[in-house]
Scaffold this active site. Sequence first.
Site, PDB file in Angstrom:
ATOM      1  CG  ASP A   1      -0.812  -4.311   7.762  1.00 56.46           C
ATOM      2  OD1 ASP A   1      -0.679  -3.593   8.977  1.00 56.46           O
ATOM      3  OD2 ASP A   1       0.046  -4.567   7.403  1.00 56.46           O
TER       4      ASP A   1
ATOM      5  CG  ASN B   1       8.221 -10.369   1.258  1.00 54.05           C
ATOM      6  OD1 ASN B   1       7.988  -9.247   1.571  1.00 54.05           O
ATOM      7  ND2 ASN B   1       7.181 -11.481   1.439  1.00 54.05           N
TER       8      ASN B   1
ATOM      9  CG  HIS C   1       5.419  -7.473   3.031  1.00 49.57           C
ATOM     10  ND1 HIS C   1       5.285  -8.910   3.766  1.00 49.57           N
ATOM     11  CD2 HIS C   1       5.779  -6.479   3.867  1.00 49.57           C
ATOM     12  CE1 HIS C   1       5.568  -8.326   5.042  1.00 49.57           C
ATOM     13  NE2 HIS C   1       5.938  -6.922   4.977  1.00 49.57           N
TER      14      HIS C   1
ATOM     15  CD  GLU D   1       3.556 -11.582   2.315  1.00 46.84           C
ATOM     16  OE1 GLU D   1       4.482 -10.946   1.878  1.00 46.84           O
ATOM     17  OE2 GLU D   1       3.522 -11.874   3.592  1.00 46.84           O
TER      18      GLU D   1
END
Length: 263
Positions: free
Chosen positions: A67, A137, A139, A144
């Site tokens: 990414d 979270n 991810h 996400e």
Amino acid sequence: MLVLIKETAEEGSRTAASLIAQAIRKNPALRLGLAAGRTPTELYQNLVNLHRSAHLDFSRVRLFSLDELIGLSSDSPNSYRAFFHQHLVDHINVDRTHLHLLNGQPKEEIASYCACYEQLIREHGGIDLQILGIGRNGHVGFNEPGASLNSRTRISLLSASTRRNLARVFDQAAVPEWAVTMGLGTIREARTLLLLAFGEQKAEAVAKAVEGPLSASIPASCIQLHSKAIVMLDREAAGLLRNQEYYQREASRLTVLLPEWFG
Ligand code: F6R
């Protein structure tokens, strides 16, 4: 899935580097997917050390990034491109034509840029081994919560919690809003996954990803769909796993599985 619990992050990073070194020695033209962030930094340092002290040869290895943040200037020290140069690429003998790092400011339209990246991965025969981190979270990459389990490389809006975490390296106002990321479907096509998580702050996400229900709400739970996934943890990150004792006993299978997984 094989869950390996080490006493410390240092030991986890060293073991992960040793696995990658074995994979490269077995397949000198390994196609290796790279994650950025705090977690794999020590792993990369270990790979650099192995290159220097044990002649680990990267000359035929191909590197793909997972990414990249969008909108940073090309010389920004906060880009993941800069991160990979600083922690790995500039210290090993990788052929620069084997370096495929996502660009956060592509010249072409973003959708076609992402399609070209997918095409590039395919043309080179796919990724053999993908290194992953995990967000608090849940991810993975910048997929996400809510990301499709079949998603492909694309532009992704960063969640508020991810932006808060990134604020440690950016001024609050300058935290990027968007990233380009391999999708969960892209990641799952890698032949082997190596997900690293260290520290207590990752324990909840790790427990949900490894033992919780498969869910787009915890994108990292997609590793449950993968038949060759290694999860490398330290004691703290493993702290909320229910089956720790089982994983400890199963860890010895690694020596049996490795030749097959990294074949
Ligand atoms: C980075 C990436 C992210 C990070 C995750 C954890 O390439 O894909 O998913 O792995 O945000 O970041 P750290 O390691 O900084 O806690």
